[in-house]
Every structure is written in structure tokens, then in C-alpha cells.
Design an enzyme around this catalytic site. Structure first.
Site, short mmCIF file in Angstrom:
data_model
loop_
_atom_site.label_atom_id
_atom_site.label_comp_id
_atom_site.label_asym_id
_atom_site.label_seq_id
_atom_site.Cartn_x
_atom_site.Cartn_y
_atom_site.Cartn_z
CD GLU A 1 0.32 -5.76 5.46
OE1 GLU A 1 -0.21 -5.56 4.36
OE2 GLU A 1 0.93 -6.82 5.74
N GLY B 1 -0.79 -5.29 0.49
CA GLY B 1 -1.99 -5.27 -0.34
C GLY B 1 -1.79 -5.91 -1.70
CD GLU C 1 -4.06 -7.67 2.60
OE1 GLU C 1 -4.73 -7.99 3.59
OE2 GLU C 1 -3.72 -6.49 2.36
CB ALA D 1 -0.92 0.01 1.22
#
Length: 460
Positions: free
Chosen positions: A138, A113, A116, A63
């Protein structure tokens, strides 16, 4: 940023290529563009399958942390932050349930992300690339994956494999990801998109995620089995030993996975968003993001990112640490108790090289906390004095280098970030009460109500 080509077989190749960036990162415009494109392709009867690829050497590097400011801006709360991350999570869920078979074709690294997104696809292929890393880092910034990572990874690999990756934030190679079960193929780079198309044309890609299929069971032992319960017990003990209770993300990840694997996917994803919202609003995550990402990034841009372990700044902080420990011992505490207090506070090592941590009384965190706080404060005061003396160039450097070469706890965001969180006036009051020397710069900040870092500095 998205280019879509549909071939004669109805396979839509969606290429992600963010202009002006060396790597793709997930920001709100990309998240919205992905969701809109999925909806468009899902509604096109001519589309038989979808491939997501990257126009860059990596897939998606995670991200864009500039969006962190949105989660904690004026008027926000853990609930609004959870709703906000839902914008990303629900987009990935829409991809997963779009009714078309979807393949992720990763040219290189996929983190956070980016991974993900891959996990939400029904089939995952990576190019053979020695530099590629796949992971969910994260936790290193005090957070947990908020786009479904805590739920999809264990459903693909089993709990025993997924927990260490989530709790340590480490990345793995494509070959290890393949072996673990969250990649389906590893192919030569020039065969990547062709391999994705073959998988679709040969009918090897389902149009529904395995966890949405009737009768789905976790790989390995069942969620309510003794074996999985034991796995959580061991992971919890290891996380506590490593984090000493200073890193809320560790507990949140364990709770998130434990609760989520017992629920249907949609409910599990809501659990994940709830925990994310509370973490991102916490002091620890904000401190770690400010220092370990933004400050480190600013230093790297000016060539000041590398600290000298043998330099004057590191030496000054270590000396202050040992000096305060010796004062505490001189005041009647045992060396073992002080050693344990330092470790429980999160220091990388205790002040005494030849002293073991205290066993019984030393394991009581509440008993140890005041001593640990004195050690944290003593080093923070030394950091201010070092800044005054020109041993470091600015507050960013003072924080990052204290963590990197002086063993200051990462959960604090560094000594000056800790002072800002406590408040200069409160820090001066506490230091004065303990007979600790207060640098004039800190005393002046206490009088003026100032801080070392401006409130908007992290997003700069």
C-alpha cells in the site's frame, strides 16, 4: 463468489472465486460476503473449523482500487473514510474472534487486503509456488494497510522485520514468509487443502489469535525496550532519507506501528483506521493512486505502458531539468544547493552528475523548497510542451512516463497531475513570475479554468 463445503469432520472449506476476474480482489461485496459467511459458520455448532482457499491460481491480489472513489467522494472526510475501511477491518476482526479455528490456504500470491485476511486467520499455509508473492504494498500508492496489516504483521514477526516490509511495500516468497513467521507451513500445491484440514484435525490451530491470549508478547524485544526504540529511530531516519518528507505514508506507518504495538488489538486497529482515513484524503495518495494505478492500468490496456528511456519525451524533460538548474546557478545559487533542492523535491537524481549535495544549509527543507518547486515547475512546463508537440499521446502517458523514465517525483502523480492540483492559473502565475516560458495549452487552461485530467477519470 463464495462456495462453502462442510465435510464429515465439520470442517468448512470456503472457496473464494470471483466470477469474471482472473484474480480475486477485495471489494465491498466480497468484504460483506466474507463477514456474513463467518457469522453463519460461527453460529453453526456442527462446524469445527474453517479453511479459506481460492478458486484461482493466486489467493487474493489485494483490494479493488475502484473502491478508492468511495473514500473521497462528496460529503466524505478522513473520519468517514476511517469508518469505511473499518467495514473491512472489523470483518477481519470478526473472523479472528469468531470462536472457531480458522486456516488460510493460499494457492499463490496474497497482497494487501489478501494478506491481511490471511494474517487474521489463526494459521496460514501456502502452496509451494515460485511465482507467489506475499506483501503489503500500500505504501507504493501513498497509503498504509487498513485491514490490520500494520498491527498483525509486527505481532507475528517482530518490529524489526515488519517495518521494512511495511515501509518499502516489497513482497517476499512463501519460503521467506515462513522463515519470518507469518506463514506456518509451505506445502505442495496438490496437498494444500488437505494440509489445512490436517492442521485442524490434529489440533494445531488455536481458536484465538496469539495476541488475544493472556501474556502475549511481541516476538523479539519488548515494545517498550531500548532495542525496539532504536529500531524505530533507524527506520525513521531511513524513511526520511528515502522519502525526503514527501511521502506522508512513511511517517504514518511508523506512527501507526509505534502506537499500536503498545495497545490491545482492538484499540490498535482503531489507530490504524484513523491514519488510513487521513492518508487516503491527502493529495499525495490521491495523486499516486490516479497515476501509478489507474493511469498505468489504462496505458497497459492500450499497449502504451512501456516508456522509452532514450526517447524524445524523456530527453525533453531531462533537458528542461538541467536547463532550469543552470539558470538557478546563473542566478547565484551554488550547484550543490540546487542539487540538494532537486533531491529534496523528490527527483530520482540531481541535475548535475558530478556535484555533491550541500551539507549544512542544504539540509534545511524550508530553505530548499522554493528552488525544488522551480525545478518541478520547469519540468511540468516541458511536459505540457511535449504533449503539444506530440511527443506523448495524452496526459496519462505524460505523467506515467515522466515518473518512469525522467525521474519525476512519484509523490506528485506526474507533472500534469501536479499542475491540476496546483491549478493551471496558479501555475501560470508562478511560472510568469520566475520568467519561465508558458506553453499556450497551459495558458488556455488557465483562462478557461480547465485541467488535464477530468475529476472522475481515476476511477474509469
Amino acid at each position: 463468489m463464495l462456495t462453502t463445503d462442510i465435510d464429515q469432520d465439520g470442517i468448512a472449506l470456503v472457496t473464494i472465486d470471483m466470477p469474471g476476474r482472473s484474480m480475486n480482489v477485495i471489494d465491498w461485496p466480497l468484504a460483506d460476503a466474507l463477514r456474513a459467511e463467518i457469522a453463519r459458520l460461527a453460529g453453526d455448532p456442527a462446524v469445527t473449523g474453517i479453511v479459506f482457499a481460492s478458486g484461482k491460481s493466486s489467493f487474493i491480489a489485494g483490494a479493488d482500487l475502484a473502491i478508492m472513489a468511495d473514500f473521497v467522494g462528496p460529503g466524505t472526510s478522513p473520519k468517514t473514510a476511517a469508518d469505511m475501511i473499518g467495514r473491512l477491518s472489523e470483518g477481519f476482526r470478526a473472523l479472528e474472534t469468531c470462536g472457531k479455528p480458522v486456516v488460510a490456504a493460499a494457492s499463490g500470491t496474497a497482497l494487501g487486503g489478501g494478506l491481511e485476511l490471511m494474517l487474521a486467520c489463526h494459521y496460514r499455509i501456502a502452496a509451494r509456488n515460485d511465482k507467489a508473492v506475499f506483501g503489503l504494498p500500500e505504501v507504493k500508492l501513498g497509503l498504509l494497510p487498513g485491514g490490520g496489516g500494520t498491527q498483525r504483521l509486527p505481532r507475528l514477526t517482530g518490529v524489526a522485520y515488519a517495518l521494512p516490509l511495511l515501509l518499502e511495500g516489497k513482497g517476499v516468497s512463501a519460503e521467506e514468509a515462513l522463515k519470518a513467521g507469518f506463514l506456518d507451513e509451505v506445502v505442495e500445491p496438490d496437498d494444500l487443502v488437505a494440509a489445512a484440514r490436517r492442521a485442524l484435525k490434529e489440533g494445531r490451530v488455536p481458536s484465538i489469535a496469539r495476541w488475544d491470549q493472556k501474556g502475549f508478547a511481541l516476538p523479539g524485544p519488548a515494545a517498550n525496550s531500548t532495542a525496539v526504540g532504536d529500531t524505530f529511530l533507524v527506520a525513521n531516519a531511513q524513511a526520511h532519507a528515502r522519502g525526503r518528507g514527501n511521502y506522508p505514508a512513511l511517517k504514518a506507518i511508523l506512527s501507526c506501528v509505534y502506537e499500536g504495538i503498545r495497545l490491545p488489538t482492538d484499540k490498535a486497529l482503531k489507530i490504524e483506521r484513523h491514519y488510513f482515513g487521513h492518508l487516503v484524503h491527502g493529495d499525495v495518495a490521491q495523486a499516486m493512486i490516479r497515476t501509478l494505478f489507474f493511469a498505468r492500468q489504462r496505458l497497459a490496456k492500450t499497449g502504451r505502458g512501456k516508456a522509452d528511456p532514450g526517447g524524445a519525451y524523456a530527453a525533453a524533460l531531462r533537458a528542461a531539468f538541467v536547463r532550469e538548474a543552470q539558470r538557478l546557478v546563473g542566478g547565484g545559487l551554488s550547484p550543490a544547493f540546487v542539487q540538494n533542492a532537486a533531491l529534496v523535491a523528490g527527483f530520482a537524481a540531481g541535475p548535475f552528475e558530478t556535484v555533491e549535495a550541500a551539507p549544512a544549509r542544504g539540509t534545511d527543507r524550508a530553505t530548499l523548497r522554493p528552488t525544488g518547486e522551480r525545478l518541478l515547475r520547469a519540468v511540468a512546463l516541458a511536459a505540457v510542451a511535449a504533449l503539444d508537440a506530440g511527443l506523448v499521446g495524452d496526459a496519462d502517458e505524460a505523467d506515467v512516463h515522466a515518473i518512469d523514465v525522467a525521474g519525476y517525483p512519484a509523490w506528485t502523480g506526474g507533472p500534469l497531475t501536479l499542475i491540476d492540483r496546483i491549478g493551471a492559473a496558479a501555475m501560470v502565475l508562478d511560472a510568469t513570475g520566475e520568467g519561465q516560458d508558458v506553453p499556450e495549452r497551459l495558458a488556455a487552461l488557465a483562462r478557461s479554468g480547465g485541467s488535464f485530467h477530468s475529476p472522475g477519470e481515476a476511477a474509469a
